[in-house]
Enzyme design. Structure first.
Site, PDB file in Angstrom:
ATOM      1  N   ASN A 110       0.834  -1.310   0.115  1.00 24.18           N
ATOM      2  CA  ASN A 110       0.162   0.046   0.048  1.00 24.18           C
ATOM      3  C   ASN A 110       0.982   1.250  -0.107  1.00 24.18           C
ATOM      4  O   ASN A 110       1.381   1.519   1.134  1.00 24.18           O
ATOM      5  CB  ASN A 110      -0.944  -0.050   1.104  1.00 24.18           C
ATOM      6  CG  ASN A 110      -1.791   1.098   1.602  1.00 24.18           C
ATOM      7  OD1 ASN A 110      -1.945   2.109   0.376  1.00 24.18           O
ATOM      8  ND2 ASN A 110      -2.263   1.214   2.402  1.00 24.18           N
ATOM      9  N   LYS A 134      -0.055   4.182  -0.350  1.00 27.20           N
ATOM     10  CA  LYS A 134      -0.588   5.468   0.143  1.00 27.20           C
ATOM     11  C   LYS A 134      -0.397   6.572  -0.724  1.00 27.20           C
ATOM     12  O   LYS A 134      -0.534   6.484  -2.106  1.00 27.20           O
ATOM     13  CB  LYS A 134      -0.092   5.785   1.470  1.00 27.20           C
ATOM     14  CG  LYS A 134      -0.196   4.372   2.350  1.00 27.20           C
ATOM     15  CD  LYS A 134      -0.168   4.534   3.780  1.00 27.20           C
ATOM     16  CE  LYS A 134      -0.245   3.285   4.538  1.00 27.20           C
ATOM     17  NZ  LYS A 134      -0.032   3.355   6.026  1.00 27.20           N
ATOM     18  N   HIS A 165      -9.566   1.038   4.706  1.00 31.98           N
ATOM     19  CA  HIS A 165      -8.289   1.350   5.370  1.00 31.98           C
ATOM     20  C   HIS A 165      -8.460   2.410   6.630  1.00 31.98           C
ATOM     21  O   HIS A 165      -9.240   3.243   6.433  1.00 31.98           O
ATOM     22  CB  HIS A 165      -7.146   2.041   4.438  1.00 31.98           C
ATOM     23  CG  HIS A 165      -5.952   1.857   4.909  1.00 31.98           C
ATOM     24  ND1 HIS A 165      -5.195   2.887   5.888  1.00 31.98           N
ATOM     25  CD2 HIS A 165      -4.955   0.952   4.866  1.00 31.98           C
ATOM     26  CE1 HIS A 165      -3.892   2.499   6.149  1.00 31.98           C
ATOM     27  NE2 HIS A 165      -3.939   1.368   5.487  1.00 31.98           N
ATOM     28  N   GLU A 196      -6.768   4.884   7.662  1.00 31.28           N
ATOM     29  CA  GLU A 196      -6.321   6.253   7.028  1.00 31.28           C
ATOM     30  C   GLU A 196      -7.925   6.907   6.535  1.00 31.28           C
ATOM     31  O   GLU A 196      -8.018   8.031   6.673  1.00 31.28           O
ATOM     32  CB  GLU A 196      -5.365   6.312   6.305  1.00 31.28           C
ATOM     33  CG  GLU A 196      -3.974   6.210   7.260  1.00 31.28           C
ATOM     34  CD  GLU A 196      -3.014   5.670   6.570  1.00 31.28           C
ATOM     35  OE1 GLU A 196      -2.740   5.521   5.567  1.00 31.28           O
ATOM     36  OE2 GLU A 196      -1.811   4.916   7.323  1.00 31.28           O
ATOM     37  N   GLU A 233      -5.496  -4.984  10.484  1.00 28.55           N
ATOM     38  CA  GLU A 233      -4.415  -4.098  10.512  1.00 28.55           C
ATOM     39  C   GLU A 233      -4.747  -3.252  11.893  1.00 28.55           C
ATOM     40  O   GLU A 233      -5.216  -2.185  12.022  1.00 28.55           O
ATOM     41  CB  GLU A 233      -4.296  -2.836   9.434  1.00 28.55           C
ATOM     42  CG  GLU A 233      -4.032  -3.679   8.051  1.00 28.55           C
ATOM     43  CD  GLU A 233      -3.596  -2.412   7.089  1.00 28.55           C
ATOM     44  OE1 GLU A 233      -2.599  -2.799   6.697  1.00 28.55           O
ATOM     45  OE2 GLU A 233      -4.131  -1.647   6.813  1.00 28.55           O
ATOM     46  N   GLY A 259       2.435   2.389  10.575  1.00 28.89           N
ATOM     47  CA  GLY A 259       3.319   3.436  10.639  1.00 28.89           C
ATOM     48  C   GLY A 259       3.950   4.013  11.788  1.00 28.89           C
ATOM     49  O   GLY A 259       4.703   4.864  11.826  1.00 28.89           O
ATOM     50  N   SER A 315       3.373  -2.107  10.319  1.00 30.10           N
ATOM     51  CA  SER A 315       4.942  -2.146  10.468  1.00 30.10           C
ATOM     52  C   SER A 315       5.618  -3.264  10.115  1.00 30.10           C
ATOM     53  O   SER A 315       6.220  -3.807  10.613  1.00 30.10           O
ATOM     54  CB  SER A 315       5.516  -1.699  11.830  1.00 30.10           C
ATOM     55  OG  SER A 315       4.930  -0.301  12.112  1.00 30.10           O
TER      56      SER A 315
HETATM   57  P1  PGA Z   1       2.730   0.317   7.599  1.00 29.48           P
HETATM   58  O1  PGA Z   1       1.209   0.643   6.928  1.00 29.48           O
HETATM   59  O2  PGA Z   1       3.470  -0.785   6.880  1.00 29.48           O
HETATM   60  O3  PGA Z   1       3.616   1.601   7.248  1.00 29.48           O
HETATM   61  O4  PGA Z   1       2.623   0.194   8.907  1.00 29.48           O
HETATM   62  C1  PGA Z   1       0.529  -0.426   6.589  1.00 29.48           C
HETATM   63  C2  PGA Z   1      -0.886  -0.186   6.038  1.00 29.48           C
HETATM   64  O5  PGA Z   1      -1.397   0.956   6.744  1.00 29.48           O
HETATM   65  O6  PGA Z   1      -1.394  -0.665   4.974  1.00 29.48           O
END
Ligand code: PGA
Length: 258
Positions: free
Chosen positions: A16, A18, A103, A105, A175, A181, A220
């Site tokens: 992803n 983003k 997601h 976000e 997740e 992140g 992460s």
């Molecule tokens: P990350 O994001 O690997 O940077 O933690 C994962 C995601 O939001 O799909």
């Protein structure tokens, strides 16, 4: 609504991106990644670039049909006055075959509710795309003992508008919001526990095929923890943000479990 057949749990490595990698960086990424990653017949690799980079991705990866790609979101409506919206119906013409929905976000920054996520899943399936339904709890929800309740509500409400046949066509991504992140990864045991909760919920829900549904872990993930996470029971793949942006790191992740 189309009815994708349920798939066996082939491992899925999903990236992803983003809001990273515009068209120029996308071409450079594909060039370097494809030099390091050979096709795997035992796993699916799928990349979710920003929508503005879909054409660049399709062009750069035109000789690598094993690299699947998708959109990070679609609008709840198919057409009309929705500035900046992405209609699911317009996605297949780009060559993309997957779509994320829900997601964290999107939920946090854009206010997507479970009902919105459900409407998006309907659009995604109608367009013949393969949806990844993202679910996960905040730290506060986990610490107050609401992990199972949160996951169950997110899944129940999102799949409510789907007919029985469509429900078996979903891929899930667990997740935990506190791991996205942050550098803080769920332990393999935490991930396995949450995946078991998701699978129990699918076993109870009409039309879902709990044993054949892939559930990915996200939060992460990096080359240093991928093998441990994948070894957890019921963890069928990963959805990776930060560590998927570097082609070398992404190639190392995509080599795991092989
Ligand atoms: P990350 O994001 O690997 O940077 O933690 C994962 C995601 O939001 O799909």
């Amino acid at each position: 609504m189309s009815h994708p057949p349920s798939q066996p749990r082939t491992p899925v490595f999903a990236a992803n991106w983003k809001m990273s990698h515009g068209p120029t960086e996308t071409g450079a990424f594909v060039e370097r990644f494809t030099a390091r990653h050979s096709r795997r017949s035992d796993a699916t690799v799928v990349i979710f670039p920003p929508a503005i980079s879909l054409a660049a991705f399709a062009a750069a990866a035109s000789d690598r049909p094993d690299l699947e790609f998708g959109v990070q979101d679609v609008h709840t409506e198919l057409e009309g006055a929705h500035t900046s919206g992405i209609s699911a119906a317009m996605v297949p013409a780009t060559g993309a075959t997957w779509a994320l929905a829900g997601h964290s976000e999107r939920r946090r920054e854009f206010g997507d509710t479970d009902a919105d996520v459900g409407r998006k899943l309907v659009r995604i399936l109608e367009a013949g795309l393969r949806p990844v339904l993202c679910v996960g709890e905040t730290l506060e929800e986990r610490e107050s003992g609401r992990l199972a309740a949160v996951l169950e509500t997110q899944i129940r409400e999102a799949i409510r508008p789907l007919d029985r046949e469509s429900r078996a066509g979903l891929v899930y991504a667990y997740e935990p919001v506190w791991a996205i992140g942050t550098g803080r990864t769920a332990s393999p045991a935490d991930a396995a526990e949450a995946h078991a909760i998701v699978r129990e919920q699918l076993a109870r829900a009409e039309g879902c095929d709990a044993e054949r549904t892939a559930i990915l872990y996200g939060g992460s993930v990096k080359p240093a923890n991928i093998e441990a996470l994948l070894s957890g029971p019921g963890v069928d793949g990963v959805l990776v943000g930060g560590a998927s942006l570097d082609p070398d790191s992404w190639a190392a992740i995509c080599a795991a479990g092989g």
